[in-house]
Design an enzyme around this catalytic site. Structure first.
Site, PDB file in Angstrom:
ATOM      1  N   GLY A  53     -53.133  38.878  13.171  1.00 41.85           N
ATOM      2  CA  GLY A  53     -52.675  39.013  11.791  1.00 41.85           C
ATOM      3  C   GLY A  53     -51.169  38.854  11.654  1.00 41.85           C
ATOM      4  CG  HIS A 113     -57.579  43.582  16.408  1.00 41.78           C
ATOM      5  ND1 HIS A 113     -57.407  44.913  16.097  1.00 41.78           N
ATOM      6  CD2 HIS A 113     -56.464  42.956  15.968  1.00 41.78           C
ATOM      7  CE1 HIS A 113     -56.225  45.082  15.512  1.00 41.78           C
ATOM      8  NE2 HIS A 113     -55.627  43.903  15.417  1.00 41.78           N
ATOM      9  CB  CYS A 137     -47.811  49.916  12.420  1.00 46.02           C
ATOM     10  SG  CYS A 137     -48.849  48.490  12.552  1.00 46.02           S
ATOM     11  CG  ASN A 189     -52.966  48.818   6.234  1.00 44.87           C
ATOM     12  OD1 ASN A 189     -52.448  48.204   5.302  1.00 44.87           O
ATOM     13  ND2 ASN A 189     -52.258  49.571   7.060  1.00 44.87           N
ATOM     14  CB  THR A 239     -52.183  26.444  26.038  1.00 41.16           C
ATOM     15  OG1 THR A 239     -51.178  25.596  26.577  1.00 41.16           O
ATOM     16  CG2 THR A 239     -53.548  26.048  26.555  1.00 41.16           C
ATOM     17  CD  GLN A 280     -57.551  46.834   7.533  1.00 42.36           C
ATOM     18  OE1 GLN A 280     -58.749  47.114   7.602  1.00 42.36           O
ATOM     19  NE2 GLN A 280     -56.708  47.126   8.511  1.00 42.36           N
TER      20      GLN A 280
HETATM   21  N1  PLP Z   1     -52.140  43.295   7.857  1.00 40.64           N
HETATM   22  C1  PLP Z   1     -52.906  44.380   7.700  1.00 40.64           C
HETATM   23  C2  PLP Z   1     -53.344  44.784   6.320  1.00 40.64           C
HETATM   24  C3  PLP Z   1     -53.296  45.129   8.806  1.00 40.64           C
HETATM   25  O1  PLP Z   1     -54.055  46.210   8.636  1.00 40.64           O
HETATM   26  C4  PLP Z   1     -52.856  44.717  10.098  1.00 40.64           C
HETATM   27  C5  PLP Z   1     -53.178  45.512  11.298  1.00 40.64           C
HETATM   28  O2  PLP Z   1     -53.242  46.733  11.261  1.00 40.64           O
HETATM   29  C6  PLP Z   1     -52.067  43.551  10.203  1.00 40.64           C
HETATM   30  C7  PLP Z   1     -51.726  42.877   9.061  1.00 40.64           C
HETATM   31  C8  PLP Z   1     -51.587  43.052  11.538  1.00 40.64           C
HETATM   32  O3  PLP Z   1     -52.657  42.488  12.262  1.00 40.64           O
HETATM   33  P1  PLP Z   1     -52.592  42.322  13.868  1.00 40.64           P
HETATM   34  O4  PLP Z   1     -52.788  43.671  14.457  1.00 40.64           O
HETATM   35  O5  PLP Z   1     -53.749  41.419  14.208  1.00 40.64           O
HETATM   36  O6  PLP Z   1     -51.300  41.699  14.193  1.00 40.64           O
END
Ligand code: PLP
Length: 382
Positions: free
Chosen positions: A71, A201, A321, A151, A237, A179
């Site tokens: 993401g 994931h 995060c 999220n 790659t 999400q």
């Molecule tokens: N955007 C949202 C709304 C998310 O919930 C997340 C991950 O928690 C991301 C972006 C980032 O995704 P990634 O963990 O695959 O980098």
């Protein structure tokens, strides 16, 4: 006792099919998708199949999908690639409820002189599409980048109406739909955004794989250089094993059919009844069917998380995060939650293997632990 994982918005366990596909490709189809020999052609076939599945899943075209590492990379690729192609237009419109991956790059661009406008969130946790459009009309705007489903709160904003209006206005739109996939329908014919980010994931693929839709004709320049991989749109790659895992996860996710909110709604009703001083965040908005964000008055969320963890239950206090950070969630503050209550926010997110029995056990332990955390802190809420 078996652990109960209720943090599916942070990440998900890869499904059996994804793990098997990952292992099979790592063993026997590990070629470089840019090579012209048979090993290379086999790897390229995996890439093309994944693009086809993404296109079917979202009602878009296979060639519009760039495969990325997740993401965060998709979001950076959308924003940096689009503003590069929109020289002379210095405004970027976003919201106060973005994930750190968007907020981080926007703050960085702001220090470089970009005019970043973040529209506020409403008390239900959504952004208002009219406010986004107004902000875009006020000054020459390079693009808008908005989170579709949040999220932390699960609030789903009106992406379809925004995408249609901005298309008419000829202002490129990126949607962070990380999400959404595997939880709600993503039909890009109905939601005609130029750029759409996803992350494997979050829907039971392995980690380190994602994708970005770049609509054909959208203003965009490559951001990751390196060679002619992915038709010169992203250097590096291609990780075919992860791609195969994501393809398997898309098929697995599609086979589950539309997600229902019955389990979440039942848990929510029971907790509201049994725990005094509890509020449901974004209760008035359309929400992801698996997400429950609660403000548990007078129960510090880090203490509650630690206690629940010890008792066998994994939940979160906000986005993955920001977990562990003493700062209250910027999303909760943006929707008007007072700071002291934002420290008492927990997020429970369900997934494909969550059962009624697991939630019944969770509910019993949660009620006990809220009371214990409040008592230890010398607070009691009647
Ligand atoms: N955007 C949202 C709304 C998310 O919930 C997340 C991950 O928690 C991301 C972006 C980032 O995704 P990634 O963990 O695959 O980098």
């Amino acid at each position: 006792m078996e652990r109960v994982y209720l943090d599916w918005n942070a990440t998900t366990p890869p499904c059996r099919e994804a793990i098997e596909a990952f292992c099979k490709v790592s063993r026997s189809q590990w070629g470089n998708a840019s090579s012209l020999h048979r090993e290379g052609r086999e790897a390229a076939a995996i890439l093309e199949r994944t693009q086809r599945l993404l296109a079917q899943w979202t009602n878009s075209r296979p060639s519009e999908w760039i495969l990325t590492s997740g993401g965060t990379e998709s979001i950076h690729t959308a924003i940096l690639g689009c503003i590069e192609a929109r020289a002379g237009q210095r405004r970027i419109v976003s919201s106060q409820g973005e994930h750190a991956s968007t907020e981080g790059i926007l703050s960085q661009l702001q220090t470089q002189g970009w005019d970043v406008v973040r529209v506020p969130l409403r008390s239900d946790g959504t952004w208002d599409p009219h406010e986004v459009v107004l902000a875009c009309q006020e000054a020459p705007t390079a693009m808008a980048s908005l989170i579709w489903a949040n999220n932390e709160t699960g609030a789903i904003s009106q992406a379809a109406s925004l995408a249609k209006t901005l298309r008419e206005e000829k202002i490129p739109l990126h949607l962070d739909a990380v999400q959404c996939f595997g939880k709600i329908e993503v039909d890009l014919a109905q939601v005609p955004a130029d750029f759409v980010s996803l992350s494997g994931h979050k829907f039971q693929a392995t980690k380190g794989i994602g994708a970005l839709r770049v609509r054909s004709g959208a203003p965009w320049r490559r951001w990751m250089h390196g060679g002619n991989q992915q038709r010169s749109r992203r250097g590096g790659t291609v990780d075919v094993a992860s791609l195969a895992a994501m393809a398997a996860a898309i098929e697995f996710s599609s086979s589950l059919g539309p997600r229902r909110s019955a389990l979440r709604d039942h848990l929510q009703a029971n907790l509201v009844k049994e725990v005094p001083g509890i509020q449901v965040v974004s209760a008035g908005a359309e929400r992801l069917p698996n997400t429950l964000c609660l403000l548990v008055e007078a129960a510090d969320s880090s203490a509650l998380l630690a206690r629940m963890d010890e008792r066998g239950f994994a939940i979160a206090s906000g986005s993955a995060c920001s977990t562990g950070s003493p700062e209250p969630s910027h999303v909760l503050l943006a929707i008007g939650v007072p700071e002291h209550l934002a420290h008492c926010a927990v997020r429970i997110s369900l997934g494909s293997s969550t059962t009624t029995d697991q939630l019944a056990a969770f509910q019993r332990v949660f009620v006990e632990e809220v009371a214990r955390v409040r008592k230890l802190a010398g607070n009691t809420t009647k």
